[in-house]
Scaffold this active site. Structure first.
Site, PDB file in Angstrom:
ATOM      1  N   HIS A  78       8.649   1.829  49.107  1.00 56.60           N
ATOM      2  CA  HIS A  78       9.079   2.971  49.921  1.00 56.60           C
ATOM      3  C   HIS A  78       8.849   2.690  51.403  1.00 56.60           C
ATOM      4  CE1 HIS A  78       4.933   4.565  50.580  1.00 56.60           C
ATOM      5  NE2 HIS A  78       4.712   4.168  49.338  1.00 56.60           N
ATOM      6  N   ASP A  80       8.332   4.996  53.946  1.00 58.76           N
ATOM      7  CA  ASP A  80       7.494   5.902  54.739  1.00 58.76           C
ATOM      8  C   ASP A  80       6.021   5.571  54.563  1.00 58.76           C
ATOM      9  OD1 ASP A  80       7.738   6.890  52.012  1.00 58.76           O
ATOM     10  OD2 ASP A  80       6.670   8.688  52.689  1.00 58.76           O
ATOM     11  N   ASP A 117       0.627   0.401  52.767  1.00 64.84           N
ATOM     12  CA  ASP A 117       1.220   1.274  51.762  1.00 64.84           C
ATOM     13  C   ASP A 117       2.354   2.043  52.428  1.00 64.84           C
ATOM     14  OD1 ASP A 117       1.787   3.097  49.759  1.00 64.84           O
ATOM     15  OD2 ASP A 117      -0.013   4.292  50.086  1.00 64.84           O
ATOM     16  N   GLU A 147       8.054   9.052  49.932  1.00 66.59           N
ATOM     17  CA  GLU A 147       7.241   8.911  48.729  1.00 66.59           C
ATOM     18  C   GLU A 147       5.910   9.623  48.908  1.00 66.59           C
ATOM     19  OE1 GLU A 147       4.132   6.975  46.161  1.00 66.59           O
ATOM     20  OE2 GLU A 147       4.261   7.112  48.342  1.00 66.59           O
ATOM     21  N   GLU A 148       5.370   9.559  50.119  1.00 65.43           N
ATOM     22  CA  GLU A 148       4.029  10.069  50.369  1.00 65.43           C
ATOM     23  C   GLU A 148       3.947  11.592  50.373  1.00 65.43           C
ATOM     24  OE1 GLU A 148       1.658   8.206  50.173  1.00 65.43           O
ATOM     25  OE2 GLU A 148       2.078   6.215  50.939  1.00 65.43           O
ATOM     26  N   ASP A 171       3.861  -1.318  45.045  1.00 64.68           N
ATOM     27  CA  ASP A 171       3.222  -0.174  45.697  1.00 64.68           C
ATOM     28  C   ASP A 171       1.819   0.051  45.160  1.00 64.68           C
ATOM     29  OD1 ASP A 171       2.915   1.995  47.361  1.00 64.68           O
ATOM     30  OD2 ASP A 171       4.051   3.384  46.109  1.00 64.68           O
ATOM     31  N   HIS A 455      -4.500   5.331  53.656  1.00 61.05           N
ATOM     32  CA  HIS A 455      -4.370   6.732  54.091  1.00 61.05           C
ATOM     33  C   HIS A 455      -5.487   7.141  55.038  1.00 61.05           C
ATOM     34  CE1 HIS A 455      -1.687   7.941  50.396  1.00 61.05           C
ATOM     35  NE2 HIS A 455      -1.263   6.852  51.020  1.00 61.05           N
TER      36      HIS A 455
END
Length: 480
Positions: A78, A80, A117, A147-148, A171, A455
């Site tokens: 992904h 994003d 990620d 996705e997030e 991922d 994150h």
């Protein structure tokens, strides 16, 4: 693609594309520029592509010499990233690239999340597509968006033109781990209507900070405190001593990131800052003892103001009550897979505006339990006469007992590295469940290089692991 800040790192092309990706703002819901770049790449290398209205991009490339007639293989990631940064970081992640660098062992971004990620998936795919010397079967490369924030791109994408039924998802964040099943989930938001009125009196600022935070899926079981829940308890203890009128509240910024800090401003009638600081010190000690939070801070400060347009004491009490009542953290553990979280909830965002809202990431590997938890939240919203909404609902990715892809990858890994990979299910969400619904019979495995603290602004990508995973990925393509 030549790297500058990451020059000298191997594989050179992978880090070159990764550095370029880091230079483009690409947070969730901000994927136009990264999609533009992917399209430019396709045109430059004469690769067939599709870009849809959501900014999902699919690349199509024929197999190399001798592999033209093999069944197509799908690579997927992904575009994003989660945009988190330190309080003193000046970068505007909506408009500016990252300050990416390395220390010889890890790649990281100063003051922000790195977006390994899942920028590394894009970098791997682009490096493969751009290098005609790499042997591979026909490739279909799916790059989804958002996705997030609930796998919105995967939910919306049209895959009817794809022929492949073998998919390598890039991922995952642990080298040597093959993920073959994951939880489903959705984003749930509860809202409260609140009443404001002019309130004049001494103000205090409450602050919860210094928590570890982390990924609300893979780190939800690591005994980390949630800043929004801590703040709710802090305000509740103060409210037991004196009437309160809440003026502002802000905690967390992503539903899928465990919140590290929360702030609130209150008008406190009959304020006694010394007693409030006693409460803060006691709560801070409890948080440090109960959770793995050695740097947790709970504080109260005088504010040079005399109130303003604040919530009534009744609305304030309702907000505090809901904060304390909403469930958070691990709800059940799997009875079939030791150590696997089965169902969880993360209170990722709490904020006060015209209404008070709480946004959660709700996950379960058992679809019935996810539905039950969502229903529980709906009942809670009804009890408080509040609003309720869900978005980004995605199914669990169920374990496939027979998998040619998994068997092939396990054998190759043993041959290359002399040890068995770990084959497991995870509590985090992956897009493989949604993609499997769209491509019946899909055989999936998820892999990735070693990353740490995703994150968060401490995120880092292991350089040596990135190279090993690259070599392994190329070997997988050669053998499919």
């Amino acid at each position: 693609m030549q790297a500058v800040k990451l020059a000298g790192l191997e594989p050179a092309n992978v880090f070159g594309y990764f550095e370029k990706i880091c230079s483009i703002p690409h947070g969730s819901r901000n994927t136009t520029l990264i999609a533009d770049y992917l399209v430019e790449f396709a045109k430059e290398h004469e690769i067939d592509y599709i870009r849809d209205e959501h900014n999902n991009v699919i690349f199509f490339q024929e197999g190399t010499c001798g592999m033209e007639d093999h069944a197509p293989v799908i690579l997927q990631g992904h575009s994003d990233m989660v945009c988190e940064k330190d309080a003193d970081c000046p970068i505007d992640m909506a408009t500016e690239g990252l300050d990416v660098t390395h220390d010889g062992k890890f790649v990281f971004a100063r003051g922000t999340t790195l977006g390994g990620d899942d920028g590394i998936a894009l970098a791997y795919a682009m490096a493969i597509l751009a290098d005609k010397s790499i042997p591979h079967p026909p490739l279909e490369v799916i790059i989804t968006v958002d996705e997030e924030i609930g796998m919105l791109g995967a939910a919306a994408i049209d895959l009817s033109m794809l022929k492949g039924r073998t998919l390598v998802n890039v991922d995952s964040e642990e080298e040597g781990v093959f993920t073959v099943s994951c939880a489903g989930g959705c984003r749930v938001t509860l809202t409260l209507n609140v009443e404001r009125r002019p309130v004049y009196g001494p103000c205090i600022r409450l602050n919860v900070d210094g928590l570890q935070g982390g990924h609300s899926g893979v780190e939800i079981h690591k005994n980390r405190a949630n800043a929004n829940k801590v703040m709710g308890e802090f305000m509740n203890r103060i409210q037991n001593l004196m009437p309160l009128c809440l003026t502002s509240f802000s905690g967390g910024s992503k539903d899928n990131a465990i919140p590290r800090s929360a702030q609130a401003t209150l008008v406190a009638m009959g304020i006694n800052l010394e007693r409030i600081n006693d409460i803060a010190a006691q709560l801070q000690a409890e948080i440090r003892e109960k959770y793995d939070e050695p740097e947790a801070t709970v504080q109260a400060f005088d504010v040079d103001a005399l109130g303003g347009n604040s919530l009534t004491t009744e609305s304030t009490a309702k907000v505090i009550s809901l904060l304390c009542a909403i469930p958070n953290g691990v709800q059940t553990m799997s009875q079939d897979i030791p150590g696997l979280v089965q169902t969880s909830l993360n209170l990722g965002i709490a904020k006060l505006g015209d209404r008070f809202s709480l946004t959660t990431a709700t996950r379960s590997s058992v679809n019935a339990e996810k539905d039950e938890l969502v229903a529980q939240l709906k009942k809670l919203a009804d009890m408080y006469e509040g609003g309720f909404s869900t978005v980004g609902d995605y199914p669990a990715w169920e374990y496939k007992k027979e998998s040619r892809l998994r068997d092939t990858m396990v054998k190759l890994y043993v041959d290359m590295f002399g040890k068995e990979p770990e084959v497991l299910a995870i509590h985090a969400g992956l897009e493989c469940g949604l993609l499997s619904e769209k491509l019946p019979g899909l055989d999936c495995v998820s892999i990735g290089p070693q990353m740490h603290d995703i994150h968060t602004s401490r995120e880092k990508l292991d350089i040596a692991s990135t190279e090993r995973t690259w070599k392994f990925l190329l070997e997988v393509l050669k053998n499919l």
